[in-house]
Scaffold this motif. Structure first.
Motif, mmCIF file in Angstrom:
data_model
loop_
_atom_site.group_PDB
_atom_site.id
_atom_site.type_symbol
_atom_site.label_atom_id
_atom_site.label_comp_id
_atom_site.label_asym_id
_atom_site.label_seq_id
_atom_site.Cartn_x
_atom_site.Cartn_y
_atom_site.Cartn_z
ATOM 1 N N ARG B 190 6.348 3.764 4.759
ATOM 2 C CA ARG B 190 6.586 4.012 4.398
ATOM 3 C C ARG B 190 5.599 4.373 3.120
ATOM 4 N NH1 ARG B 190 11.128 2.622 0.120
ATOM 5 N NH2 ARG B 190 12.601 2.091 1.883
ATOM 6 N N SER B 193 4.257 8.297 2.525
ATOM 7 C CA SER B 193 5.364 9.369 2.213
ATOM 8 C C SER B 193 5.100 9.530 0.751
ATOM 9 C CB SER B 193 6.633 9.295 2.376
ATOM 10 O OG SER B 193 7.049 8.280 1.667
ATOM 11 N N ASN B 263 4.306 13.994 9.289
ATOM 12 C CA ASN B 263 4.728 14.433 8.143
ATOM 13 C C ASN B 263 3.223 15.420 6.640
ATOM 14 O OD1 ASN B 263 7.030 13.343 6.304
ATOM 15 N ND2 ASN B 263 6.059 11.185 8.170
ATOM 16 N N SER B 267 4.790 17.669 2.824
ATOM 17 C CA SER B 267 3.617 16.981 2.299
ATOM 18 C C SER B 267 3.577 17.704 0.686
ATOM 19 C CB SER B 267 2.513 16.379 2.369
ATOM 20 O OG SER B 267 1.450 17.094 2.647
ATOM 21 N N PHE B 270 6.552 17.198 -1.401
ATOM 22 C CA PHE B 270 6.973 15.863 -2.397
ATOM 23 C C PHE B 270 5.387 16.055 -3.266
ATOM 24 C CE2 PHE B 270 8.507 14.897 1.893
ATOM 25 C CZ PHE B 270 9.710 13.832 0.705
#
Lengths: 116, 683
Positions: B190, B193, B263, B267, B270
């Motif tokens: 996790r 992220s 990821n 990014s 996010f």
């Protein structure tokens, strides 16, 4: 407040409508001030549609008395209701030379100006 | 014991055990020099037991040192791990190099020493890795993760026993749960992220470096004993605790690297989201704490620019009452003249405020109003800023690209504007509330002062009883009454009412009091008294303002009242002997109306009233006469007359109370104007 203004032959008629309280009397004050500044000191105020007058409303008339008198003018109030007539007379305003307050029956205004 | 002492003790144990292992190796070297066919000391049970003890104590030490990393600084941790690894790797390189240079007799002992050093380095590295990865997995900590980790630790501990009681059966039993639990732990990534693009890139690099270190170790494990010429029993190192830790570290690192890699492209999304959340929070904070309009608007504009990735922006305000400065100019990366030019083309503020909806120009070059503008901007978004009650203005953002603002952006900007609207409203309300409170405080003081201007008790004697009741419609008012007794036993009484009400009236009322007291001390006849009062008041009052006053002088020696009514509402004289009520209407103009010299000459002679015991004089202000009920009927003189007749036998106080109470009952609420009732009763 709505104030109708009619230019008569020798004078100007102002007809305010409604209550002459602290707020609305400001408009009447402006009207009269303009007239007096322009030298139009023969002023007739028709009270037939005035329902109430507060001390601020009275103040408007009082504040121009001296000026109108000094310019040889005349302020005539007509068609006052009994209540309003009482207010003027209790204050003693009916005793002044340059402010003529007519009883409801007297509708002939012009004569008061013509004499001058 | 204190944690430091425990750590120190553990460290001492670890070092001792390491020295023990070193001892074994040196002994082995000594023995093998003498006899090569001697069974290996290194494979002995003592050696294995020491090794297990070394692992266990190292694990405990590492757990104490790295088990409670509070703040997660990922790249810092990974960097430190890498550096630890590099120390080990360079040690191994140095050892192989030195080994080649050395001649035979010392070579064997040195190799043993280097081997033990390498062992310590490998243990230190992988145990560090274990606890750092544990910290990553516990981001954030959940009950299930803790349980999984405990299971994993159990498997590790079981693996630790292996070198002592080793068998292939052990191996099979422990490998399956180890792999399963490792995979389970690997799914907890996790933390990835929460990193932004740069942090992810850094973590990716550092993890890759660490994987390289691990591979180096694995290769070294295979080659080093050979290189150093150390004979060891394979079963000592091949399986068991250390291998498990290595497998877990490798798997977790590789898994994290993959997750990080995939990821990377998302990014930025996010990052944007988290930026927006931060902006939103900032505006929210502004709402709760900020009273500064400029600051709220500045926050709003910054948030909008950031979220929309806009080139420039500004805020236009409409004049709002209560705002410190309606001309606040807030703009960012655009000149005032550019704003003015765009504004001239199309005044959008009023439009969006009226419609309470944003306005978007996707292509200013094709828009009818902006077509002729020589502007470098292509897209313009205008969002209104308003609250339920007030329209504050609009926020404008522009971009030099065509159709630069997406729906999501517009939504965000709109919600910022909404929040800002609430913030402005709050600030405005709080500000005006503070001001209001200050005014009310001032008015309270004014009321207190004015209350002190009125006599608390009126004079009197056995023949004259006076009582007054007075109240203001607002905090302060223009009603005045007063009475003084002269040294020779006469009374001078006044009741007055300043035109208008509220603060202006209150100031003039104070003036009237001054005039009354000044003149009352002079022993003037009523005529002169009122005429002088008129002159004094005329000089201090503004045009159009006037005072009505009834002035009386009571002469008990003559049992006579001399009265002048100056525009004030007429009072009553009640004659007890024939129960008649006389209205005292005779009078002259109010004070301040006729400011020229004619006033005195117009005045009639004072009204003279002779009284006898039981007679009553009632004076009042027009607040009583003009008190109105719901249908706008006046209380009027008749009702006052009736109240006087009904209560004429009562005391002065009873008569005054009767009139006031009946007027209040008539209006069914508090009176709209200031009122005063003054009753003089002759006994």
């Amino acid at each position: 407040m709505e104030i109708r203004q009619i230019q008569q032959e020798h004078y100007v008629t102002l007809s305010p409508v409604g209550d002459l309280d602290a707020h609305s009397s400001v408009h009447l004050d402006e009207k009269i001030q303009k007239l007096v500044e322009a030298g139009k000191v023969m002023i007739h105020v028709d009270f037939s549609e005035v329902t109430y007058i507060s001390s601020a409303g009275l103040g408007v008339f009082i504040s121009y008395l001296d000026e109108i008198a000094s310019q040889g003018g005349q302020l005539v109030l007509s068609q006052l209701s009994d209540n309003i007539y009482d207010v003027f007379s209790i204050l003693g305003l009916n005793k002044l030379d340059h402010l003529i307050i007519l009883s409801p029956e007297e509708k002939e205004v012009a004569t008061y100006f013509v004499q001058k | 014991m204190r944690p430091r002492v425990i750590n120190g003790l553990l460290l001492a144990i670890v070092i001792l055990l390491w020295l023990l292992l070193l001892g074994f190796h040196l002994m082995q070297q000594m023995v093998s020099v003498l006899r090569t066919d001697q069974p290996l000391i290194i494979g002995s049970l003592y050696y294995r037991a020491s090794l297990v003890a070394f692992w266990l104590s190292s694990l405990m030490l590492a757990g104490r040192l790295l088990g409670n990393i509070e703040k997660l600084h990922i790249s810092g941790l990974l960097w430190r791990l890498f550096m630890t690894g590099m120390v080990g790797v360079s040690l191994i390189l140095v050892s192989t190099f030195v080994n080649r240079m050395m001649s035979n007799p010392i070579k064997g002992y040195l190799s043993a020493f280097f081997f033990c050093l390498a062992l310590a380095a490998v243990v230190a590295y992988f145990l560090s890795a274990l606890f750092i990865f544990r910290r990553l997995i516990f981001y954030p900590r959940t009950r299930r993760k803790i349980t999984t980790w405990q299971f994993f630790t159990a498997v590790l501990l079981v693996g630790m026993v292996y070198p002592v009681y080793g068998s292939e059966y052990w191996e099979r039993i422990t490998y399956v749960p180890l792999v399963l639990v490792s995979l389970l732990l690997c799914s907890h990534v996790r933390w990835v992220s929460y990193l932004n693009f740069n942090q992810k890139l850094r973590a990716l690099g550092l993890l890759s470096l660490n994987i390289l270190v691990m591979i180096t170790y694995l290769v070294a494990e295979q080659l080093l004993p050979q290189q150093l010429g150390i004979r060891i029993d394979d079963s000592v190192f091949e399986v068991g605790f250390l291998t498990y830790v290595v497998i877990f570290s490798m798997v977790y690192s590789i898994f994290s690297v993959l997750v990080l890699f995939f990821n990377l492209p998302t990014s930025s999304v996010f990052e944007r989201e988290s930026l927006e959340i931060a902006s939103f929070e900032k505006i929210n904070q502004a709402i709760q704490a900020n009273l500064d309009f400029t600051e709220i608007l500045r926050t709003l504009l910054d948030a909008c620019l950031l979220t929309a990735n806009a080139r420039a922006g500004w805020i236009e305000l409409t004049p709002v009452e209560g705002m410190a400065d309606p001309e606040i100019k807030i703009r960012s990366r655009i000149s005032g003249s550019d704003v003015a030019e765009l504004r001239e083309s199309y005044n959008l503020t009023q439009k969006v405020l009226n419609e309470q909806k944003f306005y978007l120009v996707r292509h200013m070059g094709k828009h009818k109003s902006f077509r002729n503008q020589r502007t470098r901007f292509r897209t313009l978004l205008c969002v209104p800023v308003y609250s339920n009650s007030t329209a504050y203005g609009a926020v404008f953002i522009v971009s030099d690209l065509v159709n630069a603002f997406e729906e999501v952006t517009i939504k965000s900007v709109s919600s910022y504007a909404e929040q800002a609207g609430i913030a402005l409203e709050n600030a405005r309300l709080i500000k005006s509330n503070i001001e209001l409170e200050r005014y009310q405080e001032q008015l309270k003081i004014a009321k207190e002062v004015q209350t002190q201007l009125l006599p608390r008790q009126l004079p009197g004697d056995r023949q004259i009883e006076m009582f007054a009741r007075s109240e203001n419609a607002d905090e302060v008012g223009g009603d005045y009454f007063d009475a003084i007794k002269t040294p020779d036993g006469r009374y001078r009484v006044a009741i007055g009412d300043v035109s208008g009400k509220g603060t202006t009236a209150a100031f003039y009322m104070a003036e009237v009091k001054g005039v009354f007291h000044a003149l009352a001390a002079l022993d003037l006849d009523p005529h002169t008294f009122v005429a002088t009062a008129n002159q004094a008041m005329s000089e201090c009052m503004q045009k159009g303002a006037f005072v009505t006053l009834t002035y009386l002088e009571i002469n008990p020696a003559l049992k006579q009242v001399a009265m002048i009514r100056a525009g004030h509402c007429p009072g009553y004289f009640y004659c007890a002997a024939n129960q008649s009520l006389r209205s005292l209407r005779e009078g002259t103009l109010g004070l301040g109306i006729l400011r020229s010299g004619n006033y005195r000459s117009m005045m009639p002679a004072p009204t003279l009233v002779s009284y006898r015991p039981g007679d009553v004089l009632v004076l009042f202000t027009d607040g009583i006469v003009e008190a109105r009920d719901e249908a706008a009927n006046e209380f009027g003189y008749e009702r006052i007359e009736a109240m006087i007749r009904d209560h004429a036998r009562g005391s002065a106080g009873e008569i005054a109370d009767a009139i006031v109470n009946s007027a209040k009952l008539f209006t069914r609420s508090k009176l709209q104007d200031d009122y005063t009732v003054l009753v003089i009763r002759f006994t």
